[in-house]
Design a protein around this motif. Sequence first.
Motif, PDB file in Angstrom:
ATOM      1  N   ALA A   1       0.898  -1.285  -0.079  1.00 59.23           N
ATOM      2  CA  ALA A   1      -0.030  -0.028  -0.012  1.00 59.23           C
ATOM      3  C   ALA A   1       0.825   1.287  -0.029  1.00 59.23           C
ATOM      4  O   ALA A   1       0.668   2.108  -0.820  1.00 59.23           O
ATOM      5  CB  ALA A   1      -1.061  -0.104   1.164  1.00 59.23           C
ATOM      6  N   PHE A   2       1.900   1.237   0.847  1.00 58.80           N
ATOM      7  CA  PHE A   2       2.968   2.435   0.693  1.00 58.80           C
ATOM      8  C   PHE A   2       3.604   2.615  -0.596  1.00 58.80           C
ATOM      9  O   PHE A   2       3.773   3.708  -0.833  1.00 58.80           O
ATOM     10  CB  PHE A   2       3.896   2.487   1.876  1.00 58.80           C
ATOM     11  CG  PHE A   2       3.272   2.969   3.226  1.00 58.80           C
ATOM     12  CD1 PHE A   2       3.224   4.326   3.260  1.00 58.80           C
ATOM     13  CD2 PHE A   2       2.690   2.435   4.103  1.00 58.80           C
ATOM     14  CE1 PHE A   2       2.604   4.939   4.330  1.00 58.80           C
ATOM     15  CE2 PHE A   2       2.024   2.687   5.176  1.00 58.80           C
ATOM     16  CZ  PHE A   2       2.211   4.067   5.513  1.00 58.80           C
ATOM     17  N   ASP A   3       3.993   1.445  -1.381  1.00 59.74           N
ATOM     18  CA  ASP A   3       4.726   1.368  -2.524  1.00 59.74           C
ATOM     19  C   ASP A   3       3.607   1.961  -3.380  1.00 59.74           C
ATOM     20  O   ASP A   3       3.999   2.856  -4.351  1.00 59.74           O
ATOM     21  CB  ASP A   3       5.001   0.106  -2.939  1.00 59.74           C
ATOM     22  CG  ASP A   3       6.013  -0.587  -2.215  1.00 59.74           C
ATOM     23  OD1 ASP A   3       6.778   0.327  -1.494  1.00 59.74           O
ATOM     24  OD2 ASP A   3       6.271  -1.973  -2.343  1.00 59.74           O
ATOM     25  N   ALA A   4       2.509   1.813  -3.500  1.00 59.29           N
ATOM     26  CA  ALA A   4       1.352   2.124  -4.294  1.00 59.29           C
ATOM     27  C   ALA A   4       1.021   3.711  -3.946  1.00 59.29           C
ATOM     28  O   ALA A   4       0.813   4.389  -4.860  1.00 59.29           O
ATOM     29  CB  ALA A   4      -0.111   1.376  -4.156  1.00 59.29           C
ATOM     30  N   LEU A   5       1.130   4.025  -2.984  1.00 59.25           N
ATOM     31  CA  LEU A   5       0.683   5.425  -2.405  1.00 59.25           C
ATOM     32  C   LEU A   5       1.960   6.365  -2.917  1.00 59.25           C
ATOM     33  O   LEU A   5       1.599   7.268  -3.385  1.00 59.25           O
ATOM     34  CB  LEU A   5       0.531   5.614  -0.924  1.00 59.25           C
ATOM     35  CG  LEU A   5       0.217   6.778  -0.319  1.00 59.25           C
ATOM     36  CD1 LEU A   5      -1.103   7.445  -0.904  1.00 59.25           C
ATOM     37  CD2 LEU A   5       0.451   6.677   1.228  1.00 59.25           C
ATOM     38  N   ALA A   6       2.950   5.825  -2.929  1.00 57.65           N
ATOM     39  CA  ALA A   6       4.095   6.632  -3.571  1.00 57.65           C
ATOM     40  C   ALA A   6       3.944   7.039  -4.856  1.00 57.65           C
ATOM     41  O   ALA A   6       4.373   8.087  -5.443  1.00 57.65           O
ATOM     42  CB  ALA A   6       5.409   5.985  -3.068  1.00 57.65           C
ATOM     43  N   LEU A   7       3.266   6.238  -5.673  1.00 57.26           N
ATOM     44  CA  LEU A   7       3.130   6.471  -7.026  1.00 57.26           C
ATOM     45  C   LEU A   7       1.728   7.031  -7.343  1.00 57.26           C
ATOM     46  O   LEU A   7       1.237   7.169  -8.353  1.00 57.26           O
ATOM     47  CB  LEU A   7       3.062   5.093  -7.813  1.00 57.26           C
ATOM     48  CG  LEU A   7       4.537   4.429  -7.467  1.00 57.26           C
ATOM     49  CD1 LEU A   7       4.552   2.891  -8.324  1.00 57.26           C
ATOM     50  CD2 LEU A   7       5.475   5.119  -8.296  1.00 57.26           C
ATOM     51  N   TYR A   8       0.962   7.211  -6.182  1.00 61.73           N
ATOM     52  CA  TYR A   8      -0.453   7.538  -6.450  1.00 61.73           C
ATOM     53  C   TYR A   8      -0.599   8.798  -6.960  1.00 61.73           C
ATOM     54  O   TYR A   8       0.079   9.722  -6.548  1.00 61.73           O
ATOM     55  CB  TYR A   8      -1.356   7.554  -4.938  1.00 61.73           C
ATOM     56  CG  TYR A   8      -2.529   7.830  -5.176  1.00 61.73           C
ATOM     57  CD1 TYR A   8      -3.820   7.116  -5.832  1.00 61.73           C
ATOM     58  CD2 TYR A   8      -3.035   9.487  -4.684  1.00 61.73           C
ATOM     59  CE1 TYR A   8      -5.029   7.491  -5.673  1.00 61.73           C
ATOM     60  CE2 TYR A   8      -4.210   9.923  -5.024  1.00 61.73           C
ATOM     61  CZ  TYR A   8      -5.164   9.124  -5.347  1.00 61.73           C
ATOM     62  OH  TYR A   8      -6.473   9.553  -5.537  1.00 61.73           O
ATOM     63  N   ASP A   9      -1.726   9.152  -7.835  1.00 60.86           N
ATOM     64  CA  ASP A   9      -1.970  10.591  -8.241  1.00 60.86           C
ATOM     65  C   ASP A   9      -3.582  10.366  -8.267  1.00 60.86           C
ATOM     66  O   ASP A   9      -4.268   9.357  -8.221  1.00 60.86           O
ATOM     67  CB  ASP A   9      -1.426  10.824  -9.453  1.00 60.86           C
ATOM     68  CG  ASP A   9      -1.176  12.363  -9.700  1.00 60.86           C
ATOM     69  OD1 ASP A   9      -1.730  13.105  -8.846  1.00 60.86           O
ATOM     70  OD2 ASP A   9      -0.503  12.806 -10.586  1.00 60.86           O
ATOM     71  N   TYR A  10      -4.087  11.787  -8.310  1.00 66.47           N
ATOM     72  CA  TYR A  10      -5.528  11.815  -8.430  1.00 66.47           C
ATOM     73  C   TYR A  10      -6.328  11.021  -9.424  1.00 66.47           C
ATOM     74  O   TYR A  10      -5.696  11.080 -10.740  1.00 66.47           O
ATOM     75  CB  TYR A  10      -6.134  13.174  -8.658  1.00 66.47           C
ATOM     76  CG  TYR A  10      -5.763  13.992  -7.080  1.00 66.47           C
ATOM     77  CD1 TYR A  10      -6.196  13.971  -6.088  1.00 66.47           C
ATOM     78  CD2 TYR A  10      -4.607  14.860  -7.406  1.00 66.47           C
ATOM     79  CE1 TYR A  10      -5.885  14.547  -5.002  1.00 66.47           C
ATOM     80  CE2 TYR A  10      -4.149  15.662  -6.414  1.00 66.47           C
ATOM     81  CZ  TYR A  10      -4.879  15.570  -5.208  1.00 66.47           C
ATOM     82  OH  TYR A  10      -4.493  16.152  -3.971  1.00 66.47           O
ATOM     83  N   GLY A  11      -7.335  10.173  -9.422  1.00 63.27           N
ATOM     84  CA  GLY A  11      -7.797   9.486 -10.499  1.00 63.27           C
ATOM     85  C   GLY A  11      -7.381   7.871 -10.474  1.00 63.27           C
ATOM     86  O   GLY A  11      -8.144   7.138 -11.151  1.00 63.27           O
ATOM     87  N   ALA A  12      -6.329   7.863  -9.624  1.00 56.52           N
ATOM     88  CA  ALA A  12      -5.774   6.199  -9.716  1.00 56.52           C
ATOM     89  C   ALA A  12      -6.410   5.459  -8.664  1.00 56.52           C
ATOM     90  O   ALA A  12      -7.323   6.212  -7.986  1.00 56.52           O
ATOM     91  CB  ALA A  12      -4.293   6.410  -9.535  1.00 56.52           C
ATOM     92  N   SER A  13      -6.074   3.895  -8.575  1.00 56.21           N
ATOM     93  CA  SER A  13      -6.758   3.179  -7.523  1.00 56.21           C
ATOM     94  C   SER A  13      -6.710   3.859  -6.199  1.00 56.21           C
ATOM     95  O   SER A  13      -5.530   4.320  -5.800  1.00 56.21           O
ATOM     96  CB  SER A  13      -6.134   1.752  -7.641  1.00 56.21           C
ATOM     97  OG  SER A  13      -6.605   1.080  -6.472  1.00 56.21           O
ATOM     98  N   ARG A  14      -7.756   3.671  -5.262  1.00 59.00           N
ATOM     99  CA  ARG A  14      -7.448   4.055  -3.992  1.00 59.00           C
ATOM    100  C   ARG A  14      -7.436   3.024  -2.907  1.00 59.00           C
ATOM    101  O   ARG A  14      -7.354   3.167  -1.804  1.00 59.00           O
ATOM    102  CB  ARG A  14      -8.660   5.307  -3.530  1.00 59.00           C
ATOM    103  CG  ARG A  14      -8.525   6.228  -4.613  1.00 59.00           C
ATOM    104  CD  ARG A  14      -9.999   7.231  -4.445  1.00 59.00           C
ATOM    105  NE  ARG A  14     -10.090   7.665  -2.977  1.00 59.00           N
ATOM    106  CZ  ARG A  14     -10.247   8.677  -2.436  1.00 59.00           C
ATOM    107  NH1 ARG A  14      -9.562   9.731  -3.230  1.00 59.00           N
ATOM    108  NH2 ARG A  14     -10.543   9.071  -1.183  1.00 59.00           N
TER     109      ARG A  14
END
Length: 163
Positions: free
Chosen positions: A48-61
Amino acid sequence: MAQRSTALIVVMGFVGSLALSTAAYDNATEEDKILSAQQDADMTLDGAFDALALYDYGASRVCFEVIREAVRDTHGDFSAREALLGKLAALLRSDASIAAKDFACRQLAIIGTSEEVPALAELLRHDATAGMAQYALAHIPGAEAQQALLHALPESDGVMRIG
């Protein structure tokens, strides 16, 4: 009609797959779509932290939900909470997106301590992140958070000063 179909496929793709981008989703096989949804369901806290580091608006939450669950589940578990706080602070110091930092600040507003104040104080220096840092610092008890806000005031203008 072709334009509507394409738009519908893109919308369905966004809703139907949490891990694939809409462009990738259009070209993904049904097997890839199922695997993507399964990976989201099995996401670990580190994932989840790996995904959060790449997160931007509109992506999977999905990563948000995993981290929110960890915030809730670490109540009363000092070592787990401390590790979680360290990951949130590290994310603030990284080159993660504004959207990811915004989420981290919201979680720190709930569980943050004086240990995370320096990471939040650094965000006060930038207009794009000052508001989210102010929000988190305003909710963290203790003199350190108040001092960080007061210390940033003379160097600030605009949004920071209003907040």
